[in-house]
Design an enzyme around this catalytic site. Structure first.
Site, PDB file in Angstrom:
ATOM      1  CE1 TYR A 144     -21.043   7.278  39.051  1.00  0.00           C
ATOM      2  CE2 TYR A 144     -23.326   7.628  39.657  1.00  0.00           C
ATOM      3  CZ  TYR A 144     -22.065   8.133  39.403  1.00  0.00           C
ATOM      4  OH  TYR A 144     -21.838   9.484  39.512  1.00  0.00           O
ATOM      5  CG  ASP A 239     -20.265   2.886  31.813  1.00  0.00           C
ATOM      6  OD1 ASP A 239     -20.968   3.477  32.663  1.00  0.00           O
ATOM      7  OD2 ASP A 239     -19.067   3.160  31.625  1.00  0.00           O
ATOM      8  CE  LYS A 267     -14.115   5.203  37.105  1.00  0.00           C
ATOM      9  NZ  LYS A 267     -14.148   5.925  38.372  1.00  0.00           N
TER      10      LYS A 267
HETATM   11  P1  KE4 Z   1     -17.082  10.172  36.065  1.00  0.00           P
HETATM   12  O1  KE4 Z   1     -18.082  11.163  35.574  1.00  0.00           O
HETATM   13  O2  KE4 Z   1     -17.062  10.066  37.602  1.00  0.00           O
HETATM   14  O3  KE4 Z   1     -15.689  10.385  35.465  1.00  0.00           O
HETATM   15  O4  KE4 Z   1     -17.499   8.716  35.553  1.00  0.00           O
HETATM   16  C1  KE4 Z   1     -18.799   8.255  35.820  1.00  0.00           C
HETATM   17  C2  KE4 Z   1     -18.826   6.744  35.726  1.00  0.00           C
HETATM   18  C3  KE4 Z   1     -19.385   6.161  34.620  1.00  0.00           C
HETATM   19  N1  KE4 Z   1     -19.428   4.805  34.482  1.00  0.00           N
HETATM   20  C4  KE4 Z   1     -18.907   4.004  35.430  1.00  0.00           C
HETATM   21  C5  KE4 Z   1     -18.973   2.516  35.249  1.00  0.00           C
HETATM   22  C6  KE4 Z   1     -18.324   4.553  36.594  1.00  0.00           C
HETATM   23  O5  KE4 Z   1     -17.827   3.735  37.554  1.00  0.00           O
HETATM   24  C7  KE4 Z   1     -18.263   5.949  36.750  1.00  0.00           C
HETATM   25  C8  KE4 Z   1     -17.669   6.611  37.971  1.00  0.00           C
HETATM   26  N2  KE4 Z   1     -17.165   5.739  38.978  1.00  0.00           N
HETATM   27  C9  KE4 Z   1     -17.208   6.280  40.329  1.00  0.00           C
HETATM   28  C10 KE4 Z   1     -16.708   5.194  41.275  1.00  0.00           C
HETATM   29  N3  KE4 Z   1     -17.387   3.974  41.181  1.00  0.00           N
HETATM   30  C11 KE4 Z   1     -16.414   7.525  40.438  1.00  0.00           C
HETATM   31  C12 KE4 Z   1     -16.079   7.938  41.838  1.00  0.00           C
HETATM   32  C13 KE4 Z   1     -16.929   9.074  42.333  1.00  0.00           C
HETATM   33  O6  KE4 Z   1     -18.121   9.167  41.969  1.00  0.00           O
HETATM   34  O7  KE4 Z   1     -16.370   9.896  43.098  1.00  0.00           O
END
Ligand code: KE4
Length: 425
Positions: A144, A239, A267
């Site tokens: 993701y 990533d 994060k």
């Molecule tokens: P954000 O746009 O949510 O800040 O980051 C996206 C993203 C990009 N790359 C990786 C490897 C990620 O895990 C994420 C976002 N992680 C999720 C949880 N696995 C965020 C939680 C959510 O979607 O509410």
């Protein structure tokens, strides 16, 4: 204690917000029941609006490596707020944070600060396309990378949770430029490269996958990706929105020894505030406007309050790198407890997932090395585990396809107590 106030709030929330939440996985859709509403958090604890307390192994999906409301971070942010919330103009803090990221991750000579992981990865992919002049990217099923159109293809995290790996609303053209390979399967990558000679701008990968549950790279997998991208004139994008500053101060490269052309962060780098980043060599990053032709911008990019939270968080990590040994060791205790229950466990440092693989009740050995393995897990068994843990005051991610995070605020005693609960499940 019950969760009456949370239930009432959830009813109100559903009237004004899709699913009553601002991010799908928070809705408890995969585990049943209503989500609790948080009133405050401190250290390893979440406190809900009904006065319940939970030991938090979600850590806001990763940022909380120091625990919630670390006093030094809070003090720094409070001071920053008094100087104004946003200027839309350069600040010293942005320079210091860019320097600090570069000091921790040698591949990163230049960095651009943005406001979310989605924005960071979307921008890094655009840079790779602009730098190579090519259109296609290769991603991995179950990885993701945020919700930008081109990356919502066979994606993990909330899409796996909802069993909808491909989002509606993504034009077919976008999806056509995104090729999907199998994580830990070198042949699947080689085949895509051979079928698309000279057309692949980049491979984007979670160097330790954590959005189909935690799935570490098999031996030689990342090294293979590094070699084949170099041989084919494509870029390798790590990533590191989850792994950055989580696996080690130097992230996945320090943890695995494999280098990449571009890294994305989120994060932890923002200390829990809306801040993310992408960066790489001076040569590649010189493509980014206003220096180069790849446009990317943001009103709140490098926000001074968020930058302050990130700076203080990285400062604490740099002052006490022993944090990583501590949280890794405690995650190892949890791993042992889950294995003691006959579950398949994947762990990388302080990131881990217990999988309810087929036959888990009979303690049949299994492995989870890719999206297909993860999809085969028993979701009902996971939901039952989630709710049993929650009823004992322990909050793990409400999805089989998310990671468990350990922070420096999770003391040995608290982890030991958690292991007891796992043993009694
Ligand atoms: P954000 O746009 O949510 O800040 O980051 C996206 C993203 C990009 N790359 C990786 C490897 C990620 O895990 C994420 C976002 N992680 C999720 C949880 N696995 C965020 C939680 C959510 O979607 O509410």
């Amino acid at each position: 204690m019950g969760r009456m106030v949370s239930d009432q709030l959830f009813e109100r929330a559903n009237r004004r917000m899709p699913g009553g939440v601002n991010s799908p996985v928070r809705a408890f859709g995969a585990v049943g029941g209503n989500p609790f509403f948080v009133e405050r958090a401190e250290g390893p604890w979440l406190y809900d609006v009904d006065g319940n307390r939970y030991l938090d192994y979600v850590c806001s999906w990763g940022p909380g490596i120091l625990g919630h409301a670390h006093p030094r971070v809070i003090r720094a942010v409070q001071k920053a707020c008094g100087r104004g919330l946003t200027y839309g103009a350069p600040t010293l803090g942005e320079v210091e944070l860019a320097e600090r990221i570069a000091a921790c991750v040698p591949d990163v000579e230049m960095v651009r600060l943005v406001s979310s992981g989605t924005e960071a990865v979307m921008s890094a992919v655009r840079v790779a396309r602009g730098y190579t002049g090519r259109e296609k990217i290769i991603k991995f099923a179950g990885n993701y990378h945020g919700h930008s159109d081109g990356l919502l293809v066979k994606a993990g995290s909330g899409l796996m949770t909802q069993s909808v790996p491909d989002s509606a609303g993504v034009p077919a053209g976008y999806a056509a430029s995104t090729l999907t390979a199998v994580y830990n399967d070198q042949e699947s990558v080689r085949r895509l490269m051979e079928e698309n000679p000279g057309q692949v701008a980049a491979i984007v990968v979670e160097p330790v996958a954590a959005n189909m549950g935690v799935v570490p790279p098999g031996a030689g997998f990342l090294e293979f990706l590094r070699e084949i991208t170099k041989a084919q004139g494509a870029l390798l994008i790590f990533d590191e929105v989850i792994t950055g500053f989580r696996l080690a101060l130097g992230g996945a490269t320090q943890y695995t020894g494999v280098h990449a052309d571009l890294h994305t962060f989120g994060k932890i780098v923002g200390g829990g505030m809306p801040l993310a980043a992408y960066g790489g060599s001076r040569d590649i990053m010189s493509c980014v406007a206003p220096l180069g032709a790849v446009y990317q911008a943001g009103t709140l990019s490098g926000n001074p309050v968020a930058v302050t939270a990130g700076l203080e968080t990285l400062q604490i990590l740099m002052e006490d790198p022993g944090i990583y040994d501590r949280i890794d060791a405690r995650a190892g205790k949890l791993e042992e407890a889950f294995r003691g229950r006959g579950l398949t466990v994947n762990r990388a440092g302080s990131l881990l997932s217990a999988f309810f693989t087929p036959g888990w009740e009979r303690r049949e050995a299994a492995v989870v090395e890719n999206y297909e393995d993860a999809c085969g897990c028993d979701r009902e068994a996971f939901a039952d585990y989630f709710n049993r843990m929650l009823s004992r005051g322990i909050y793990v991610a409400p999805s089989q396809f998310e990671a468990m995070f350990v922070s420096d605020a999770h003391t040995e005693e608290l982890v030991e107590e958690t292991c007891q609960v796992i043993g009694d499940l």
